[in-house]
Design a protein around this motif. Structure first.
Motif, PDB file in Angstrom:
ATOM      1  N   UNK A  66       0.837  -1.207   0.000  1.00 15.69           N
ATOM      2  CA  UNK A  66       0.000   0.000   0.000  1.00 15.69           C
ATOM      3  C   UNK A  66       0.866   1.249   0.000  1.00 15.69           C
ATOM      4  N   UNK A  67       2.032   1.137   0.665  1.00 21.81           N
ATOM      5  CA  UNK A  67       2.933   2.294   0.727  1.00 21.81           C
ATOM      6  C   UNK A  67       3.424   2.693  -0.660  1.00 21.81           C
ATOM      7  N   UNK A  68       3.604   1.703  -1.553  1.00 22.59           N
ATOM      8  CA  UNK A  68       4.095   2.005  -2.908  1.00 22.59           C
ATOM      9  C   UNK A  68       3.093   2.876  -3.662  1.00 22.59           C
ATOM     10  N   UNK A  69       1.801   2.518  -3.567  1.00 25.37           N
ATOM     11  CA  UNK A  69       0.765   3.318  -4.225  1.00 25.37           C
ATOM     12  C   UNK A  69       0.651   4.687  -3.552  1.00 25.37           C
ATOM     13  N   UNK A  70       0.635   4.704  -2.212  1.00 29.93           N
ATOM     14  CA  UNK A  70       0.452   5.953  -1.465  1.00 29.93           C
ATOM     15  C   UNK A  70       1.554   6.957  -1.792  1.00 29.93           C
ATOM     16  N   UNK A  71       2.774   6.437  -1.898  1.00 25.97           N
ATOM     17  CA  UNK A  71       3.904   7.328  -2.173  1.00 25.97           C
ATOM     18  C   UNK A  71       3.765   7.982  -3.552  1.00 25.97           C
ATOM     19  N   UNK A  72       3.317   7.219  -4.533  1.00 28.04           N
ATOM     20  CA  UNK A  72       3.131   7.789  -5.875  1.00 28.04           C
ATOM     21  C   UNK A  72       2.054   8.872  -5.883  1.00 28.04           C
ATOM     22  N   UNK A  73       0.980   8.617  -5.167  1.00 30.40           N
ATOM     23  CA  UNK A  73      -0.086   9.629  -5.131  1.00 30.40           C
ATOM     24  C   UNK A  73       0.426  10.902  -4.457  1.00 30.40           C
ATOM     25  N   UNK A  74       1.211  10.737  -3.388  1.00 34.56           N
ATOM     26  CA  UNK A  74       1.749  11.910  -2.689  1.00 34.56           C
ATOM     27  C   UNK A  74       2.743  12.672  -3.561  1.00 34.56           C
TER      28      UNK A  74
END
Length: 299
Positions: free
Chosen positions: A50-58
């Motif tokens: 989930x962190x991989x997706x969250x980081x891209x959105x941020x």
């Protein structure tokens, strides 16, 4: 990857007296960013990509809150590994309440993002929260009967004695009886597709603990759960990311449900259920999702 640098904060929020552990990813230099809430699939925790997706959105200027459901991972809640659909949906409601109350994000521009079992939750949550700006439903679990058919009648029968024992344990308030989440074909597990066990394990970071079990009592509730039926009630834009070779959540049923969403967008991928988190498939899907969220959250 160009874009904003990102700072990750450890946060938690209350859900019915327990604490859901979460990470908040904030884009540096952005005042009052919109925010997307990310929740995972069956028995999974936020550490499992989930962190991989969250980081891209941020990086694209959208704050992201990735959380772990009660009873799992480092969130609180007893008994451990209790998978309750109603409690997980309450955790989503609590996450929305939490971001609306934060001063470092814009609580009026909120989206939800769910994957697999959480993809089904995202549909239900979006149908109940018309104030949301957007929703993303990735390789979603939309129909318990379809997923049970994918497991097959023999696989389903294997689970029944364990389920019965756990239901008795729940009635007598004894320790729960656990069942394997992802197993090899022929094993007694909720998911036994050939790619299920290696697919799950590939998402667990080095050194992290992943408990490959859930309380057995959840099995009949999963079979009855059909979150795809409320896609027609989702009023905001919702992006369905569907894997054409999905062995866990059959794509045909998901496509049929997705087409009932009034403002639905559908993207299809030449990938299996677990491929979407890693490598080339991840790069493709996260780019599509970032474009969609940017369009609907930053306008």
């Amino acid at each position: 990857m160009s874009g904003h640098t990102v700072t990750r904060h450890d946060v938690g929020f209350d859900s019915a007296g327990d604490t859901c552990a979460a990470w908040l990813f904030l884009p540096d230099g952005v005042t009052n960013p919109p925010v997307v809430i990310l929740g995972h699939g069956l028995g999974a925790t936020r550490e499992m990509r989930l962190d991989a997706f969250a980081e891209r959105f941020a990086q694209a200027g959208i704050a992201a809150l990735a959380f772990t459901y009660r009873h799992f991972g480092d969130s609180t809640g007893q008994p451990r590994q209790l998978l309750s659909i109603n409690r997980q949906l309450a955790d989503w409601d609590a996450a929305i309440t939490h971001v609306k109350g934060r001063s470092d994000v814009d609580g009026s521009r909120v989206a939800v993002w769910g994957s697999s079992f959480g993809g089904g939750h995202a549909i239900v949550v979006a149908s109940r929260h018309p104030e949301l700006r957007a929703a993303v439903s990735q390789c979603p679990f939309t129909d318990g009967l379809a997923s049970a058919r994918a497991l097959g009648p023999v696989g389903t029968m294997r689970l029944l004695p364990t389920v019965a024992r756990d239901l008795v344990a729940a009635t007598l308030q004894r320790d729960p009886v656990l069942i394997t989440l992802a197993g090899a074909p022929g094993e007694k597990a909720l998911m036994t597709a050939p790619d299920a066990l290696p697919g799950y394990l590939a998402l667990v970071p080095e050194g992290a603990a992943f408990v490959n079990e859930v309380t057995a009592r959840v099995a009949p509730t999963i079979t009855r759960h059909r979150p795809g039926k409320v896609a027609k009630d989702v009023r905001m834009p919702i992006l369905f990311c569907i894997c054409d070779h999905d062995s866990v959540t059959p794509p045909e049923e998901t496509l049929a449900y997705a087409r009932t969403a009034p403002r639905g967008e559908i993207k299809r991928y030449d990938a299996g259920h677990f491929d979407i988190y890693l490598g080339e498939a991840f790069e493709t899907v996260v780019a599509d999702q970032t474009e969609f969220l940017t369009r609907h959250l930053k306008a």
